[in-house]
Design an enzyme around this catalytic site. Structure first.
Site, PDB file in Angstrom:
ATOM      1  N   ASN A 155      -0.913  -3.900  10.370  1.00 24.51           N
ATOM      2  CA  ASN A 155       0.339  -3.621  11.068  1.00 24.51           C
ATOM      3  C   ASN A 155       0.145  -3.184  12.515  1.00 24.51           C
ATOM      4  O   ASN A 155       1.055  -3.296  13.322  1.00 24.51           O
ATOM      5  CB  ASN A 155       1.140  -2.567  10.300  1.00 24.51           C
ATOM      6  CG  ASN A 155       0.292  -1.424   9.827  1.00 24.51           C
ATOM      7  OD1 ASN A 155      -0.644  -1.603   9.050  1.00 24.51           O
ATOM      8  ND2 ASN A 155       0.587  -0.237  10.305  1.00 24.51           N
ATOM      9  N   GLN A 183       2.970  -7.430   6.384  1.00 29.95           N
ATOM     10  CA  GLN A 183       3.028  -8.034   7.715  1.00 29.95           C
ATOM     11  C   GLN A 183       2.757  -9.534   7.679  1.00 29.95           C
ATOM     12  O   GLN A 183       3.044 -10.237   8.649  1.00 29.95           O
ATOM     13  CB  GLN A 183       2.014  -7.352   8.654  1.00 29.95           C
ATOM     14  CG  GLN A 183       2.291  -5.889   8.918  1.00 29.95           C
ATOM     15  CD  GLN A 183       3.533  -5.650   9.779  1.00 29.95           C
ATOM     16  OE1 GLN A 183       4.066  -6.544  10.435  1.00 29.95           O
ATOM     17  NE2 GLN A 183       3.998  -4.418   9.783  1.00 29.95           N
ATOM     18  N   ALA A 204      11.317  -5.674   2.713  1.00 26.56           N
ATOM     19  CA  ALA A 204      12.380  -6.499   3.315  1.00 26.56           C
ATOM     20  C   ALA A 204      12.527  -6.254   4.814  1.00 26.56           C
ATOM     21  O   ALA A 204      12.781  -7.187   5.582  1.00 26.56           O
ATOM     22  CB  ALA A 204      13.714  -6.222   2.606  1.00 26.56           C
ATOM     23  N   THR A 244      18.530   2.031 -11.298  1.00 27.71           N
ATOM     24  CA  THR A 244      19.532   0.992 -11.074  1.00 27.71           C
ATOM     25  C   THR A 244      19.146   0.149  -9.876  1.00 27.71           C
ATOM     26  O   THR A 244      18.786   0.685  -8.819  1.00 27.71           O
ATOM     27  CB  THR A 244      20.908   1.644 -10.850  1.00 27.71           C
ATOM     28  OG1 THR A 244      21.236   2.396 -12.019  1.00 27.71           O
ATOM     29  CG2 THR A 244      21.992   0.612 -10.589  1.00 27.71           C
ATOM     30  N   CYS A 330       1.884  10.737  16.336  1.00 26.71           N
ATOM     31  CA  CYS A 330       2.150  12.166  16.287  1.00 26.71           C
ATOM     32  C   CYS A 330       1.887  12.659  14.883  1.00 26.71           C
ATOM     33  O   CYS A 330       2.554  12.260  13.937  1.00 26.71           O
ATOM     34  CB  CYS A 330       3.598  12.450  16.646  1.00 26.71           C
ATOM     35  SG  CYS A 330       3.886  12.216  18.384  1.00 26.71           S
TER      36      CYS A 330
END
Ligand SMILES: *Cc1c(COP(=O)(O)O)cnc(C)c1O
Length: 398
Positions: A155, A183, A204, A244, A330
């Site tokens: 990534n 990716q 997604a 669900t 960070c």
């Protein structure tokens, strides 16, 4: 013509939802709001039908069977489910996992958690180009190894690992192979059959779908992979992931996969051309720049550059109408250099002055030209202010 500002060029962090994806999702919030697990009325049937359709769309993109797709809340959960699920289900067989240094934190931290419960984890180093050495992998395998978890594409640096070769080694040694393909999916071909992949994570929101939904491919045949659930409850998703189902999100993920499948060849070519243009426009006009990670084994939409002799913060501030990521992260209180760049052997100073450009479906050529100009003028200005850079420059290029 000047492009509209700010410009988004951080598509490895997340992507905008494609309008076609949004349109497909909308009915499932309101008129088709049923619970996909409701078996005795039309509302439930409609939702279930939509979920099964999405399963097919996802399976087609990675050459899986729809019954091998398990829906999750995103790839962080998919990675955790794959790794912790295998560790628990195969604990009689062994307790050793092989991964590598530049994995996403979802993989590294899931492995770290398992170490607390008695698992042994080998994290393979990478070469300066970001690739693992297959001989290192072979040597790391022991009779106790139950899982190899290696990502398809990184990534931060976009580097593509040799998954087909890794899959072959895993098959030979009868070890399960998990791939974080977040990716790679939709950007380059992903094929769980050809590459011998047993578990594969998808998200997604990295492919123009919504945030908070993902999937895990779990092979059902040759071999049939067992995983223990990490979320228990109503036994949804054949007991592997209760809860669900997020029907609108799943519909969005399915539609996003369908679009990627249709448009990937053309889109990848277009983004590769734009990425190369960006690279040439920056590196052709500035010395003291370097690409982080292999250029040959790289996603078409990623560029990660370091700029010597400039402060990372000042550089990002100077191009603050362009959304990109820096080579710093960070943590609790400090700004730390990226562990990925560190694994390549990039110095802390250069990591801080590194930028990841992540191109995406909605970037234009005008935006690329603008970003290149802004980067070049900002780096030049900062270097002019920096006596250190003048002193360090090779004589011939002064
Ligand atoms: C974004 C990303 C993840 C995490 O996915 P989420 O859906 O945001 O949880 C995992 N792995 C890689 C390589 C990623 O880029």
């Amino acid at each position: 013509m000047a492009p509209k500002l700010p410009i988004y060029m951080d598509n490895q962090a997340t992507t905008a939802v494609d309008p076609r994806v949004l349109e497909a999702m909308l009915p499932y919030f309101s008129e088709k709001f049923g619970n996909a697990a409701s078996r005795n009325h039309e509302f439930g049937w409609k939702a279930e039908e939509a979920v099964e359709n999405a399963r097919g769309q996802i399976a087609r993109l990675i050459r899986a069977n729809p019954r091998e797709i398990v829906f999750t809340s995103g790839a962080t959960e998919s990675d955790n489910l794959a790794i912790k699920g295998v560790a628990e289900a195969y604990r009689e067989k062994g307790n050793h996992i092989v991964t590598q240094a530049t994995e996403h934190k979802a993989v590294l931290d899931a492995c770290k958690r398992l170490e607390k419960y008695g698992c042994e984890v080998t994290s393979l180093p990478v070469a300066p180009d970001g690739l693992i050495d297959l001989d290192d992998l072979r040597r790391a395998i022991t009779p106790k190894t139950i899982l190899i978890s290696i990502m398809q594409a990184n990534n931060e640096i976009g580097v593509i690992q040799p998954v087909a070769e890794i899959g072959k080694i895993a098959r030979e040694k009868k070890i399960l192979f998990h791939v974080d393909a977040v990716q790679a999916v939709g950007k380059i071909p992903v094929d769980v059959q050809k590459d011998g992949i047993d578990l594969l994570s998808i998200s997604a929101h990295k492919i123009y779908g919504p945030k908070g939904v993902g999937a895990l491919f779990v092979r059902r045949k040759d071999p049939r992979v067992e995983i223990s659930a990490i979320i228990d409850g109503g036994g949804h998703e054949r007991g592997m992931r209760s809860g669900t189902l997020n029907v609108p999100g799943i519909v969005g993920l399915g539609k996003a996969c369908e679009i990627c499948q249709k448009e990937m060849p053309g889109e990848s070519e277009r983004l590769r051309r734009l990425r190369d243009k960006l690279k040439d426009a920056i590196m052709g006009r500035l010395d003291g720049t370097a690409v982080n990670g292999s250029m040959a084994h790289r996603l078409p939409n990623n560029l990660n550059l370091s700029f010597s002799g400039v402060e990372g913060d000042a550089l990002l501030m100077g191009i603050n109408d362009v959304a990109v990521s820096s080579g710093s992260a960070c943590t609790s209180a400090m700004i730390e250099p990226s562990y990925v760049l560190r694994a390549l052997g990039v110095s802390d100073d250069l990591s801080h002055s590194s930028i990841r450009f992540g191109l995406g479906r909605f970037n234009t050529e005008e935006e690329v030209d603008y970003v290149a100009d802004r980067v070049v003028e900002t780096v030049k200005r900062l270097r002019d202010l920096s006596p250190l850079y003048e002193a360090a420059k090779p004589r011939a290029s002064r």
